[in-house]
Design an enzyme around this catalytic site. Structure first.
Site, PDB file in Angstrom:
ATOM      1  CE  LYS A  43      -2.742   5.481  -2.288  1.00 39.87           C
ATOM      2  NZ  LYS A  43      -3.735   6.056  -1.405  1.00 39.87           N
TER       3      LYS A  43
HETATM    4  N1  PMP Z   1      -0.385  -0.209  -1.040  1.00 32.82           N
HETATM    5  C1  PMP Z   1       0.506   0.737  -1.299  1.00 32.82           C
HETATM    6  C2  PMP Z   1       1.886   0.326  -1.720  1.00 32.82           C
HETATM    7  C3  PMP Z   1       0.160   2.098  -1.127  1.00 32.82           C
HETATM    8  O1  PMP Z   1       1.085   3.050  -1.388  1.00 32.82           O
HETATM    9  C4  PMP Z   1      -1.132   2.422  -0.689  1.00 32.82           C
HETATM   10  C5  PMP Z   1      -1.512   3.858  -0.468  1.00 32.82           C
HETATM   11  N2  PMP Z   1      -0.910   4.472   0.643  1.00 32.82           N
HETATM   12  C6  PMP Z   1      -2.035   1.396  -0.421  1.00 32.82           C
HETATM   13  C7  PMP Z   1      -1.626   0.093  -0.629  1.00 32.82           C
HETATM   14  C8  PMP Z   1      -3.394   1.627   0.197  1.00 32.82           C
HETATM   15  O2  PMP Z   1      -4.331   2.278  -0.568  1.00 32.82           O
HETATM   16  P1  PMP Z   1      -5.378   3.246   0.122  1.00 32.82           P
HETATM   17  O3  PMP Z   1      -4.626   4.478   0.562  1.00 32.82           O
HETATM   18  O4  PMP Z   1      -6.354   3.544  -0.978  1.00 32.82           O
HETATM   19  O5  PMP Z   1      -5.996   2.569   1.295  1.00 32.82           O
END
Ligand code: PMP
Length: 462
Positions: A43
């Site tokens: 992120k």
């Molecule tokens: N794994 C974790 C620990 C996350 O915090 C996130 C984001 N919410 C994701 C996976 C998924 O990524 P995305 O939001 O890009 O689908």
């Protein structure tokens, strides 16, 4: 390498080959390690990208406040930008997120408001509703809204996708990732499909999230709570584009957490539960891979944020993700062996087989003995040493048959036999037992299986 700020150190994360976690798979499996970003997660990429866009478009003015609903990682990505560029940051989080995540955001100077998990997104108490209210009420606030912000998938299209494609030198055939906002899988998937439409894009969804049913049946079936953090949804984010996804696999919390622990212990890749979800989904597909296939599994965040959960054996046992007593029965060991991907088929000789045939079988499987079966029943065992003695005596191994050299059959135990009962039979002369599975079915447990199962179980449960 020298950078002007921590923000420039985001991205270009390594692709790391998996060995033990992909044992038995014909193709190559690599982990895209976005947990190695400076803020500990994927992120960081979107935090900077969303703020850059807001600054460019004049939505965010100097001294402004960033407000966002986050499972922790987006907050961290935004908190890094806020620290470097002098913004205030206020985050709302659901109360299921781990304590470490709240503390990490506070360490970077952010304010955190913890909201209940067990309410609908439109409920005024939910972390989605609270952040919207903050965005409206705080002057000069900017709410990036990662769930509906096109800059989220776009930065993965611009950076994560090309990094993976280039590091795989065009050999990539499968990409597996968990879906939260869907930004990662949408941006990466779109980029990869443009390069090669045959690449399979596979989403991993926690059991309880609505995304799996929505993908496969086109309808929303009410979600259930689940424990894995950061992925799966109870609504459909507009940052998620199913048109670039070929398949969605469903994974239980237990499998997610056990796979996260395996990644740490087998590969030294210390990641969060959602990496385990992606790895568990990958494990469902691994048996289908051929020697020409190359799979990349996405690793979103660091395991340091889950020391009190996934990596705490007491928490794992309390939630029934780990058995409290080791299943050290014959059946339990057979299951552990199957978990390791070892074939369950019993290799055996018949009394009338030439000894040369039995020897070939032993050599091709790397066994030092073979059980001998007649009409479905164990009747004896033949050992490498005895065959060697025959050869030294000048016997023609094609003419001597197994019956002439075999020793007594291994003892037979029930599936419920305990470790003590099994080991009581095992000696230097008798290196294995048979497990009578009923209906004329037998399995063999060797000394090697016992040792291997014990070390595997200890590794998984410690
Ligand atoms: N794994 C974790 C620990 C996350 O915090 C996130 C984001 N919410 C994701 C996976 C998924 O990524 P995305 O939001 O890009 O689908």
């Amino acid at each position: 390498m020298r950078y002007n700020s921590i923000l420039e150190a985001i991205g270009h994360t390594p692709l790391i080959r998996l060995h033990r976690a992909a044992r038995g798979c014909l193709g190559e499996v690599w982990a895209k390690c976005d947990y190695l970003n400076p803020g500990g997660s994927v992120k960081d990429r979107i935090g900077t990208a969303m703020v850059d866009e807001a600054e460019r478009k004049g939505w965010l003015k100097p001294g402004g406040t960033l407000v966002e609903g986050t499972s922790g990682n987006t907050g961290m990505g935004l908190a890094l930008v806020a620290a470097v560029r002098g913004y205030k940051a206020i985050f709302t989080m659901a109360d299921k997120q781990s304590r470490e995540k709240v503390d990490a955001l506070k360490a970077l100077g952010a304010e955190v408001i913890v909201c209940p998990t067990a309410v609908a997104p439109e409920d005024p108490r939910s972390y989605h509703s609270v952040v919207e209210k903050l965005g409206r009420e705080i002057p000069n606030a900017y709410h990036p809204d990662q769930y509906h912000n096109p800059a989220n998938p776009e930065i993965h299209y611009q950076t994560t996708g090309p990094e993976i494609w280039e590091d795989c030198e065009g050999h990539l055939t499968h990409f597996v990732a968990g879906m939260g906002t869907g930004g990662t899988i949408t941006g990466v998937g779109r980029y990869l499909k443009e390069r090669n439409p045959d690449i399979k894009i596979i989403g991993a969804d926690p059991a309880g999230s609505i995304l799996y049913d929505f993908f496969h049946r086109g309808e929303v079936i009410k979600g259930e709570p689940y424990k894995v953090e950061g992925i799966g949804e109870d609504f459909f984010p507009t940052t998620l584009d199913f048109s670039v996804i070929d398949d969605v696999r469903r994974v239980t919390d237990k499998d997610s957490f056990l796979w996260a622990r395996r990644l740490a212990r087998m590969e030294g890749i210390f990641a969060g539960g959602s990496a385990g979800t992606a790895m568990a989904a990958a494990a469902q597909v691994l048996p289908e891979l051929t020697a020409q296939d190359l799979m990349v599994v996405f690793i979103p965040d660091t395991g340091l944020r889950y020391l009190s959960k996934v990596y705490n054996s007491e928490w794992m046992r309390d939630n029934r993700y780990l058995e409290s007593s080791l299943p050290w029965t014959a059946q339990g060991i057979l299951h552990a062996r199957a978990d390791l991907g070892q074939p369950g088929e019993l290799v055996k000789a018949a009394p009338a087989d030439p000894v040369a045939t039995a020897l070939e079988l032993m050599q091709s499987h790397d066994f030092s003995q073979l059980p001998v079966f007649d009409a479905g029943q164990p009747v004896g065992a033949i050992f490498e040493d005895d065959i060697l003695n025959l050869a030294l005596d000048g016997k023609d191994l094609k003419k001597v048959v197994v019956r002439e050299v075999m020793g007594a059959a291994f003892p037979v135990v029930a599936p419920s036999a305990t470790m003590d009962q099994i080991t009581a039979h095992i000696t230097r002369e008798c290196p294995a037992v048979f497990v009578d599975l009923g209906g004329g079915q037998y399995q063999i447990l060797t000394k090697y299986d016992l040792l291997h199962a014990i070390s595997h179980l200890v590794e998984m449960r410690g």
